[in-house]
Scaffold this motif. Structure first.
Motif, PDB file in Angstrom:
ATOM      1  N   TYR A  34       0.844  -1.194   0.000  1.00  0.00           N
ATOM      2  CA  TYR A  34       0.000   0.000   0.000  1.00  0.00           C
ATOM      3  C   TYR A  34       0.883   1.250   0.000  1.00  0.00           C
ATOM      4  CZ  TYR A  34      -3.436  -3.474   1.444  1.00  0.00           C
ATOM      5  OH  TYR A  34      -4.239  -4.588   1.507  1.00  0.00           O
ATOM      6  N   LEU A  36       0.420   4.183  -1.194  1.00  0.00           N
ATOM      7  CA  LEU A  36      -0.268   5.439  -0.915  1.00  0.00           C
ATOM      8  C   LEU A  36      -0.330   5.705   0.588  1.00  0.00           C
ATOM      9  CD1 LEU A  36      -3.256   5.362  -3.458  1.00  0.00           C
ATOM     10  CD2 LEU A  36      -1.137   6.667  -3.608  1.00  0.00           C
ATOM     11  N   PHE A  37      -0.559   4.649   1.360  1.00  0.00           N
ATOM     12  CA  PHE A  37      -0.600   4.806   2.812  1.00  0.00           C
ATOM     13  C   PHE A  37       0.788   5.152   3.349  1.00  0.00           C
ATOM     14  CE2 PHE A  37      -0.627   3.138   7.203  1.00  0.00           C
ATOM     15  CZ  PHE A  37      -1.686   3.880   7.710  1.00  0.00           C
ATOM     16  N   SER A  39       2.905   6.960   1.834  1.00  0.00           N
ATOM     17  CA  SER A  39       3.088   8.389   1.563  1.00  0.00           C
ATOM     18  C   SER A  39       2.443   9.237   2.657  1.00  0.00           C
ATOM     19  CB  SER A  39       2.474   8.751   0.203  1.00  0.00           C
ATOM     20  OG  SER A  39       3.196   8.140  -0.850  1.00  0.00           O
ATOM     21  N   LEU A  40       1.275   8.806   3.147  1.00  0.00           N
ATOM     22  CA  LEU A  40       0.626   9.524   4.243  1.00  0.00           C
ATOM     23  C   LEU A  40       1.504   9.519   5.486  1.00  0.00           C
ATOM     24  CD1 LEU A  40      -3.111   8.361   4.021  1.00  0.00           C
ATOM     25  CD2 LEU A  40      -2.120  10.492   3.211  1.00  0.00           C
ATOM     26  N   ALA A 147       5.411   9.479  -3.636  1.00  0.00           N
ATOM     27  CA  ALA A 147       4.444   8.480  -4.075  1.00  0.00           C
ATOM     28  C   ALA A 147       5.077   7.564  -5.120  1.00  0.00           C
ATOM     29  CB  ALA A 147       3.204   9.159  -4.634  1.00  0.00           C
ATOM     30  N   ALA A 273      -2.619  15.054   0.159  1.00  0.00           N
ATOM     31  CA  ALA A 273      -2.661  13.590   0.085  1.00  0.00           C
ATOM     32  C   ALA A 273      -3.973  13.048   0.641  1.00  0.00           C
ATOM     33  CB  ALA A 273      -1.482  12.993   0.849  1.00  0.00           C
ATOM     34  N   TYR A 277      -6.240  10.845  -1.388  1.00  0.00           N
ATOM     35  CA  TYR A 277      -6.076   9.448  -0.958  1.00  0.00           C
ATOM     36  C   TYR A 277      -7.377   8.664  -0.998  1.00  0.00           C
ATOM     37  CZ  TYR A 277      -5.454   5.471   2.176  1.00  0.00           C
ATOM     38  OH  TYR A 277      -5.454   4.215   2.715  1.00  0.00           O
ATOM     39  N   ALA A 281      -7.439   5.768  -3.442  1.00  0.00           N
ATOM     40  CA  ALA A 281      -7.099   4.516  -2.774  1.00  0.00           C
ATOM     41  C   ALA A 281      -8.215   3.489  -2.911  1.00  0.00           C
ATOM     42  CB  ALA A 281      -6.813   4.781  -1.296  1.00  0.00           C
TER      43      ALA A 281
END
Length: 386
Positions: A34, A36-37, A39-40, A147, A273, A277, A281
């Motif tokens: 994951y 994207l997570f 990146s958070l 990302a 984000a 997201y 996501a």
């Protein structure tokens, strides 16, 4: 010769940066796919530097300010010897006021190496930008390049990603320094950049050829996956250099406090984000339900994520201090040494963990190809500083 303060910043940047890359790669290898997570979490870590900015005495944070009457021993930038590397340029341009850049202020931040009258003209646009926009601009570049960075680790080994990324960023950062920052770059440095470019190409070709021959690469990826990973790294490198050079302008010319810049750009990137997201996501199957399911099945992930956020805070604090105290070009140059640590950490994890899915194994002949290509890159770095 670098001062103790600059040396500590560079060592911290290399060490903690290697740990950050290896930790992210290990998490992705363990089945948590994951990016994207991640990146958070990365930008949440950047945001925490606001606490550091408030907590650390301002006198410590200002150790990277160079007074005109003092020598700067870092990055070959002191007035008595900084331009010896560019001796031919100095003798021809001293009367034109190259060394006078920065004397118009009571203090100057960062490396003055190669700066001239054109450099000052190239930086005028910075003073026309409202300061609140500066971390937002840097935050956008940070969000997009990270990302792509985490996504690339799904396709290529961490050490290979570091080699290609570090080498490519060095080439691009020198180009940005010359044509955007208007720094004078010597012929020896251009030669070093060309050699590093050859090394970057060889690293990529070594992994593509091994995959095309049906051999197991260090990431176990196919030719298609290797090509996707390399494409992601190229995109990430371009965005990363744009982030670095914009931060160099903001930190050195506008004298934006580095830790405050890092915290605000982290908040800006995190805000963007979060907006992107949730819809994105869900489409990619990386939404909150999938993340919560991972937490339920593996509660230890929570402790890992907390540690990862703190690691990101520390790593990016060293990164932005390195840009502030030297230059974007110097930071990228020394970041190449991080590649060695990433590779060694990957090998240690693979052979000590007993888990074939973690770390990186020593493949024959792929690892020898990669090692040879990395040696070419090191020769380029030596030429750059010779």
């Amino acid at each position: 010769m670098y001062t103790v303060w600059i040396s500590l910043i560079l060592v911290g940047m290399i060490g903690f940066g290697a740990g950050q890359t290896v930790a992210a790669r290990a998490l992705l290898q363990s089945g948590f796919e994951y990016p994207l997570f991640l990146s958070l979490l990365y930008h949440a870590g950047q945001s925490l530097s606001l606490i550091t900015y408030v907590a650390i005495p301002k006198s410590w944070q200002q150790m990277d300010v160079i007074n005109d009457d003092e020598d700067d021993n870092g990055d070959d930038t002191n007035q008595s010897s900084s331009f010896d590397v560019e001796a031919g340029v100095v003798h021809n341009c001293r009367g034109a006021g190259i060394i006078e850049v920065g004397r118009r202020r009571s203090s100057y931040i960062g490396s003055r190496h190669g700066l001239g009258p054109n450099s000052e003209d190239a930086a005028r646009w910075v003073h026309r930008i409202p300061k609140f926009w500066m971390p937002i601009i840097s935050g956008f570049f940070s969000l997009t390049n990270n990302a792509l960075r985490w996504a690339s680790l799904l396709f290529v080994a961490a050490s290979v990603a570091e080699m290609i990324n570090s080498g490519l960023e060095l080439v691009l950062s020198v180009l940005a320094a010359r044509y955007l920052r208007k720094r004078v770059v010597s012929s020896s440095r251009w030669a070093g950049v060309c050699i590093v470019t050859v090394g970057v190409i060889l690293v990529g070709l070594a992994n593509l050829l091994s995959a095309s021959n049906g051999e197991q690469t260090t990431s176990g990826a196919s030719v298609r996956d290797q090509a996707i990973g390399i494409a992601l790294i190229v995109g990430q490198s371009i965005l990363s250099v744009l982030q670095d050079i914009s931060q160099e302008f903001f930190l050195q010319e506008a004298q934006f406090p580095p830790l405050l810049m890092l915290g605000l750009l982290g908040l800006s990137a995190l805000s963007i984000a979060l907006i992107v997201y949730f819809p994105l996501a869900s489409v990619l199957g990386q939404g909150p339900p999938a993340i919560l399911n991972e937490f339920t099945s593996n509660p230890q992930l929570i402790a890992f994520f907390v540690g990862f956020v703190v690691l990101n805070t520390i790593t990016d604090s060293f990164n932005i201090l390195a840009i502030t105290r030297t230059s974007a070009m110097t930071r990228v140059l020394w970041r190449n040494l991080r590649t060695c640590l990433v590779w060694m950490m990957g090998l240690i994890i693979f052979y000590l963990s007993g888990n074939p899915n973690l770390g990186e194994n020593w493949d024959i002949p792929t690892s020898f190809y990669t090692l040879g290509a990395f040696a070419v890159m090191l020769c380029g770095i030596w030429a750059y500083y010779s």
